[in-house]
Scaffold this active site. Structure first.
Site, PDB file in Angstrom:
ATOM      1  N   GLY D  50       0.807  -1.223   0.000  1.00 20.16           N
ATOM      2  CA  GLY D  50       0.000   0.000   0.000  1.00 20.16           C
ATOM      3  C   GLY D  50       0.831   1.260   0.000  1.00 20.16           C
ATOM      4  O   GLY D  50       0.336   2.327   0.268  1.00 20.16           O
ATOM      5  N   CYS D  51       2.100   1.144  -0.278  1.00 22.60           N
ATOM      6  CA  CYS D  51       2.951   2.343  -0.297  1.00 22.60           C
ATOM      7  C   CYS D  51       3.543   2.502  -1.687  1.00 22.60           C
ATOM      8  O   CYS D  51       3.863   1.539  -2.356  1.00 22.60           O
ATOM      9  CB  CYS D  51       4.106   2.187   0.687  1.00 22.60           C
ATOM     10  SG  CYS D  51       3.566   1.704   2.325  1.00 22.60           S
TER      11      CYS D  51
END
Ligand SMILES: Cc1ncc(COP(=O)(O)O)c(C=O)c1O
Ligand SMILES: Cc1ncc(COP(=O)(O)O)c(C=O)c1O
Lengths: 408, 146, 408, 146
Positions: D50-51
């Site tokens: 998610g980064c």
């Protein structure tokens, strides 16, 4: 500023360019992701909904007639913009991605068998990779990749030797969205056609920058998105040669794409309707038509010239930034720059630029294999439209300097 | 009467009508008068595509001239057909193939016709010209062989 | 006029209702084909493009952040409108047709094998027939049809006996667009679930008229179009239960629907992105959200009541027309009437109505099998929205009388 | 210091900074000071999804307390991580699991964080709490079995 275009005047057509972010005037350099829309397009949308919104085709009433005519006039506008031989070779889709999926699925069903090959390139957008992976998996066909050099140029020798009889279609991008490379598409098409292999061009990053004549290119399919050429979101185009579209099975089923339906047997409609199941995005198509009018009005050649000047200026200014290196150094280069500074993470650079009101994109730009090839986590990408100015390039350069100062 | 004389007559006639209602009533009246197609010709082969209503068109070639009969299940369509037949029927294949039908625009019908309707009309005209061309070719072949 | 809604005031929200056709004020009774849009929706679209248009997801800059938030807020709005358990059960598509194609294709790949059956009904829209025909042909499965009676009501006994172990999915319409029938969907779902068979509801004609709670219905999939619920063209919704969507393979490939891409292997993204390949119709989704706000603001119960009154009134007025017969006489009936007068062709009736400024639809309404069942070439359909008035119904009735006079 | 005392300290510190530049410089500084994660823990297992940038998070449980170390390839991310670790590390699993992290909002960071960034931060917080809960469960099991 271009000799031909009065950018200052033109900018007034784009209300969003006056927007403020964090109290600073927006410097919008993310045109590769999506372009901004002139008021001419917005007014067209508004008029449509306020004056003649209606479902198209088969309607007995006047509104439906007017909407149908406008929708079909939009198709004609697109057809003449790309110089298609027939209007019905223009299919409205949601965007580049759907257009490519349509071809991958329908052409795949028509032509791909076990052991066949599909040839793409090393610099494709995920939207021109994954649909082919999916159909190849389905048909037990093989996806092959034209490699590139470290400048981000395709290796045309390799292409020639990859072009075996097993290849059933070549699908490559005209302009790379992460490297800016303009590919030698005419040559690719010629070589492929010499072996009777059709070619799809992903022109998502080209249609707004360079004149495209599908008959001159003799290309079999092209795909692009309205939102990248100053049109609304949600509309896109697939052009396909009549012969191919007629042979290919339909993609989606439903209203409008049929001639007759019984539970036992369904007869599909003629082109272009065969590939347009369901109520189309009428407003979107009409909005796209207005965007093409806008572009035609400025003149694509003038746009090209203005953008080329911006590119040259940006290259010069940015190469003065200490420690900045460009990713993608192809000789033929579109109006976008991908770069990294020192060992600073692109996400950090982009973040600090954002705080200064400068909108760039960072990351893999939906081209992960390109990043893997260069062994980098991503790039910072500034992509220009004709409405950008040299002053904005100056702000970008200064913004990068500031980011470097803060981050290293 | 030539094709154009017939067209001009229709145009003149329609100039008498004031509003759409009069025009439509005239068309409907024409529809009622259309000599019906023989039932044996109401086949799928003679059905014309592209209409919300169904249209059957039959042609015959006699003494160097083409004779059209037609029918439709919708009366307004029938009226339109009737006008086109009046104009084109009983002419030579060449006259039909070369004809330019300007009366539809001239009587201001096209702005009143739903697109479905004009598509239908267009399909029918196309079909009629196709028949005419077919007879022309046949004629030529006969001459060449004869 | 409804006790709750001030229709006169409400009509001011819809600029198009003041349009003139052939010099007469438009009477728009083709809401089943597409609905008109309130200024609230148009302003939302305009604001989006003028203030924060940007590509969504993965953007480092503020505009992209704001656009992403608005897009995801639209998803949340839809989710709460239909009471979905999770926001990510809401997938944005182009419309009902695409939503059904998605399920037919992806669910079909997951669950359909040779000899399996798909169960639809005799009154489905082509969009809920053809996609199933296509996947059935592909998988050598069989399409079965729940029959109806001459009132246009499904034969529930027949349904029960068709519901064998071979059936892998039931796909039926909530409300028939050509007959107005409201189907007993709760019972259909219960019976299907008793045999562990999932149910898709085509709610294209229901979402704008009746409150829908997917958890209460326990329905597995629903599909609808934004343009029929006062939203923009080009946007639609697929709701699917998380369990199903997680199990189903992706539909289209491309940007946003992947986690990682290499040429060798691609990892798909989580819900909802897995099913949203490519740049979505951001403006469309946000416009749909504004349309739902508008509906919520009026209150779906109030809308229902106003439309029910219109229906009752129209039924009464039209049954007074000599020789008029309704096609579709189901007890449970939505706010649309399908009819024929004497032996007049529906196309002729519709044409004469149009010339009087009254927009109705004629033809098979994309439900050819329904017309075949009744042995008719089509019907005339007047479909009402809450903004229609009894005066408009009176105009319709008088218009029909005039058509009859001219045509017989 | 409790978790909240630590948060309040950060909030107080950030009140001194006038504009976004000062805040960012402070964060970047924190990023530079972050005790790096041991290279052996920079594994795919410890990678957080998610980064846009990559984040590795490692946790250890000692004497009833959880110790976090982390790293990222982006320095601003590192600075954010550093603050979160300052707040949550060296507390009991229960304290961590029950914690309410209000400092991110309070220092006005969330309005400055790109959604990618805040999603990343969120993923990391989720992961840290998940570790804490895991240790809690382990503790309980040990007690029950002991
Ligand atoms: C019952 C029903 N299903 C499906 C559709 C198809 O919707 P769309 O054309 O918006 O995809 C319609 C609308 O025409 C409909 O009425
Ligand atoms: C080269 C290229 N291909 C395909 C796409 C996908 O376009 P869309 O997301 O509009 O479908 C893009 C844009 O992101 C692109 O740059």
């Amino acid at each position: 500023m271009s000799a031909e275009l009065n950018i200052e005047e033109i900018r007034k057509d784009f209300p969003i360019l006056d927007a403020k972010v964090y109290g600073k005037r927006l410097v919008y350099l993310d045109n590769g992701a999506t372009s901004q829309k002139p008021v001419q397009v917005l007014e067209t949308l508004d008029n449509y909904y306020k004056e003649y919104n209606s479902n198209v085709h088969r309607g007995v009433h006047l509104l439906s007639q007017v909407a149908t005519e406008a929708y079909e006039a939009a198709r004609k506008k697109v057809a003449s913009f790309i110089n298609a031989k027939h209007d019905h070779e223009v299919i409205f889709t949601r965007g580049t991605t759907e257009s490519i999926n349509l071809v991958a699925s329908s052409f795949g069903k028509l032509a791909l068998k076990k052991g066949d090959e599909v040839l793409i390139s090393a610099m494709e957008h995920h939207s021109n990779i994954v649909p082919w992976q999916m159909i190849c998996e389905d048909k037990e066909a093989v996806l092959k990749v034209i490699p590139m050099n470290t400048n981000g140029e395709l290796l045309m020798d390799e292409f020639a030797s990859l072009l075996t009889d097993k290849v059933k279609i070549v699908s490559v991008t005209y302009i790379s969205n992460s490297l800016g490379t303009i590919n030698p598409v005419k040559e690719i098409i010629n070589q492929a056609h010499a072996k009777n292999i059709p070619v799809l061009l992903d022109v998502a990053q080209a249609i707004q920058h360079v004149p495209i004549d599908v008959q001159e290119l003799d290309v079999d399919f092209i795909a692009f998105s309205g939102h990248k050429i100053y049109g609304p979101t949600g509309i896109g185009v697939l052009y396909g040669k009549e012969e191919w579209l007629n042979k290919m099975p339909p993609y989606q089923g439903g209203g409008d794409m049929i001639k007759t339906v019984t539970f036992a047997k369904t007869i599909y409609n003629d082109l272009p309707y065969k590939f347009e199941a369901g109520t189309p995005d009428v407003a979107g198509a009409i909005g796209l038509s207005a965007a093409i009018d806008y572009v035609n009005n400025l003149g694509l050649e003038n746009i090209q010239q203005a953008e080329h000047e911006l590119l040259k200026y940006a290259m010069k200014k940015l190469s003065e930034v200490d420690g900045l290196r460009f990713i993608g150094n192809a000789k033929e280069h579109a109006s976008l720059v991908s770069f990294l500074v020192r060992d600073i993470h692109p996400f950090d650079t982009g973040d600090i630029l954002d705080k200064q009101g400068i909108a760039v994109r960072t990351g893999h730009h939906c081209t992960q294999p390109v990043m893997d090839f260069f062994g980098i986590p991503g790039t910072v990408r500034a992509s220009f439209a004709f409405y950008n100015t040299k002053e904005e390039v100056d702000l970008l350069a200064a913004g990068i300097e500031k980011a470097v100062m803060m981050l290293s | 009467m030539t094709i154009n004389e017939q067209q001009d007559e229709i145009i003149e006639e329609f100039e008498l009508y004031g509003d759409w209602m009069d025009k439509y009533e005239a068309i409907i009246q024409l529809g009622k008068e259309l000599p019906l197609i023989d039932d044996q010709y109401k086949t799928d082969d003679n059905l014309i595509k592209g209409c919300q209503s169904r249209v059957w068109l039959h042609s015959e070639y006699k003494d160097g001239k083409v004779f059209f009969t037609a029918d439709s299940d919708a009366i307004i369509t029938k009226g339109l057909i009737s006008m086109v037949i009046k104009v084109l029927s009983e002419h030579t294949p060449k006259e039909i193939a070369d004809s330019d039908l300007y009366f539809v625009n001239a009587i201001g019908l096209n702005s009143h016709l739903s697109p479905t309707r004009s598509n239908g009309l267009l399909s029918m005209l196309k079909q009629m010209k196709a028949y005419a061309v077919a007879y022309q070719v046949k004629e030529l072949n006969t001459q060449n062989n004869g």
